[in-house]
Design an enzyme around this catalytic site. Structure first.
Site, PDB file in Angstrom:
ATOM      1  N   SER A  12       0.833  -1.213   0.000  1.00 18.00           N
ATOM      2  CA  SER A  12       0.000   0.000   0.000  1.00 18.00           C
ATOM      3  C   SER A  12       0.869   1.265   0.000  1.00 18.00           C
ATOM      4  O   SER A  12       0.499   2.286  -0.582  1.00 18.00           O
ATOM      5  CB  SER A  12      -0.975   0.014   1.184  1.00 18.00           C
ATOM      6  OG  SER A  12      -0.291   0.167   2.391  1.00 18.00           O
ATOM      7  N   MET A  90      10.608  -7.256   4.264  1.00 17.86           N
ATOM      8  CA  MET A  90      10.770  -7.954   5.534  1.00 17.86           C
ATOM      9  C   MET A  90      12.141  -8.631   5.704  1.00 17.86           C
ATOM     10  O   MET A  90      12.269  -9.588   6.449  1.00 17.86           O
ATOM     11  CB  MET A  90       9.639  -8.984   5.720  1.00 17.86           C
ATOM     12  CG  MET A  90       8.256  -8.365   5.817  1.00 17.86           C
ATOM     13  SD  MET A  90       8.131  -7.049   7.056  1.00 17.86           S
ATOM     14  CE  MET A  90       8.081  -8.051   8.545  1.00 17.86           C
ATOM     15  N   ARG A  91      13.144  -8.125   4.990  1.00 18.77           N
ATOM     16  CA  ARG A  91      14.490  -8.669   5.182  1.00 18.77           C
ATOM     17  C   ARG A  91      15.403  -7.592   5.744  1.00 18.77           C
ATOM     18  O   ARG A  91      15.244  -6.419   5.422  1.00 18.77           O
ATOM     19  CB  ARG A  91      15.077  -9.112   3.837  1.00 18.77           C
ATOM     20  CG  ARG A  91      14.520 -10.379   3.280  1.00 18.77           C
ATOM     21  CD  ARG A  91      15.145 -10.648   1.928  1.00 18.77           C
ATOM     22  NE  ARG A  91      16.590 -10.856   1.997  1.00 18.77           N
ATOM     23  CZ  ARG A  91      17.166 -12.025   2.232  1.00 18.77           C
ATOM     24  NH1 ARG A  91      16.427 -13.098   2.441  1.00 18.77           N
ATOM     25  NH2 ARG A  91      18.494 -12.132   2.267  1.00 18.77           N
ATOM     26  N   ASN A 107      13.454   4.080   4.979  1.00 18.33           N
ATOM     27  CA  ASN A 107      12.482   3.102   5.481  1.00 18.33           C
ATOM     28  C   ASN A 107      11.336   3.847   6.159  1.00 18.33           C
ATOM     29  O   ASN A 107      11.489   4.991   6.583  1.00 18.33           O
ATOM     30  CB  ASN A 107      13.151   2.158   6.489  1.00 18.33           C
ATOM     31  CG  ASN A 107      12.227   1.024   6.918  1.00 18.33           C
ATOM     32  OD1 ASN A 107      11.464   0.488   6.101  1.00 18.33           O
ATOM     33  ND2 ASN A 107      12.253   0.677   8.185  1.00 18.33           N
ATOM     34  N   HIS A 109       8.519   3.217   9.292  1.00 20.25           N
ATOM     35  CA  HIS A 109       8.233   2.327  10.419  1.00 20.25           C
ATOM     36  C   HIS A 109       6.954   2.795  11.114  1.00 20.25           C
ATOM     37  O   HIS A 109       6.802   3.979  11.397  1.00 20.25           O
ATOM     38  CB  HIS A 109       9.407   2.331  11.402  1.00 20.25           C
ATOM     39  CG  HIS A 109       9.220   1.338  12.497  1.00 20.25           C
ATOM     40  ND1 HIS A 109       9.462  -0.009  12.321  1.00 20.25           N
ATOM     41  CD2 HIS A 109       8.759   1.482  13.765  1.00 20.25           C
ATOM     42  CE1 HIS A 109       9.165  -0.645  13.440  1.00 20.25           C
ATOM     43  NE2 HIS A 109       8.735   0.226  14.329  1.00 20.25           N
TER      44      HIS A 109
HETATM   45  C1  GRF Z   1       3.867  -0.591   6.801  1.00 23.73           C
HETATM   46  O1  GRF Z   1       3.106  -0.495   7.962  1.00 23.73           O
HETATM   47  C2  GRF Z   1       5.268  -0.086   7.048  1.00 23.73           C
HETATM   48  O2  GRF Z   1       5.349   0.905   8.016  1.00 23.73           O
HETATM   49  C3  GRF Z   1       5.974  -1.323   7.522  1.00 23.73           C
HETATM   50  O3  GRF Z   1       5.419  -2.371   6.777  1.00 23.73           O
HETATM   51  C4  GRF Z   1       4.092  -2.039   6.390  1.00 23.73           C
HETATM   52  C5  GRF Z   1       4.000  -2.249   4.902  1.00 23.73           C
HETATM   53  O4  GRF Z   1       2.695  -2.119   4.422  1.00 23.73           O
HETATM   54  N1  GRF Z   1       7.404  -1.174   7.384  1.00 23.73           N
HETATM   55  P1  GRF Z   1       2.415  -2.073   2.857  1.00 23.73           P
HETATM   56  O5  GRF Z   1       2.993  -3.374   2.266  1.00 23.73           O
HETATM   57  O6  GRF Z   1       3.079  -0.874   2.294  1.00 23.73           O
HETATM   58  O7  GRF Z   1       0.923  -2.037   2.728  1.00 23.73           O
END
Ligand code: GRF
Length: 201
Positions: A12, A90-91, A107, A109
């Site tokens: 998203s 996620m890495r 990034n 968060h």
């Molecule tokens: C988001 O909440 C971001 O802050 C975190 O991972 C999520 C990714 O969501 N690092 P999306 O895949 O962009 O919907």
């Protein structure tokens, strides 16, 4: 400026960046590549729909993080990528990767760092019972979720909020804050001194 967005799932935030570029809100930034470590990531559909090249590299054939990252670095360099935007990737990146793109990896968060680092920032903050949480954009360094903070947005946690409503509020703010952060970077408006960021006006 050629940008690569890294995803693992829904994408998203990638979508918010695609929309921002389309609406002229990424300045000279151009999303040229979407990298995913997961072939099933829905974000890949979003990339294809927007006609953005994708590069999928799953972990299975690699014995080390360095080997995996080496392949990605080669791809990025070959494509002339100048900015790496992590959006739910996620890495954890290796030192080699961070050195190759030092000061050029962003990034997002879903908490007010340095509180609630790690993979479950929203849930951890909500379960803890904080009254204020939020969103942070930052540079990526070797230490997880600890690089210089670029922008933050606070969100109040009301008594009627549930984990779902907080998640919704956080994502909504993310989709504003991340394109804004990328635009500032592309426009050369972010100065880093030590661990502190100054936004030039
Ligand atoms: C988001 O909440 C971001 O802050 C975190 O991972 C999520 C990714 O969501 N690092 P999306 O895949 O962009 O919907």
């Amino acid at each position: 400026m050629k940008i690569a967005v890294f995803i693992s799932g829904n994408g998203s935030n990638l979508q918010a960046l695609i929309d921002a570029e389309k609406n002229g809100n990424l300045s000279e930034g151009k999303i040229s590549l979407v990298v995913s470590d997961n072939a099933e990531a829905y974000g890949l559909e979003r990339a294809k729909k927007a006609d953005i090249e994708t590069f999928v590299l799953e972990n299975v054939n690699f014995s080390s993080r360095e080997q995996y990252d080496e392949v990605i670095i080669e791809q990025l360099k070959a494509e002339g990528i100048e900015l790496v935007v992590l959006a739910g990737f996620m890495r954890i990146l290796s030192k080699d990767f961070i050195d190759a793109y030092e000061g050029k990896i962003l990034n997002i968060h879903p908490s007010l760092l340095p509180s609630f680092k790690g993979a479950h920032g929203i849930k951890d903050a909500f379960k803890y019972g904080v009254k204020v949480t939020g969103v942070t954009t930052h540079f990526v360094t070797e230490e997880l979720d600890a690089g210089p903070i670029i922008l933050q947005k606070a969100i109040n946690v009301e008594e009627r909020d549930t984990l779902d409503t907080i998640e919704e509020k956080i994502h909504k703010e993310e989709h504003i804050l991340y394109p804004e952060t990328v635009r500032l970077f592309v426009e050369g408006k972010i100065d880093i001194k030590g661990n502190k960021v100054r936004i030039k006006n």
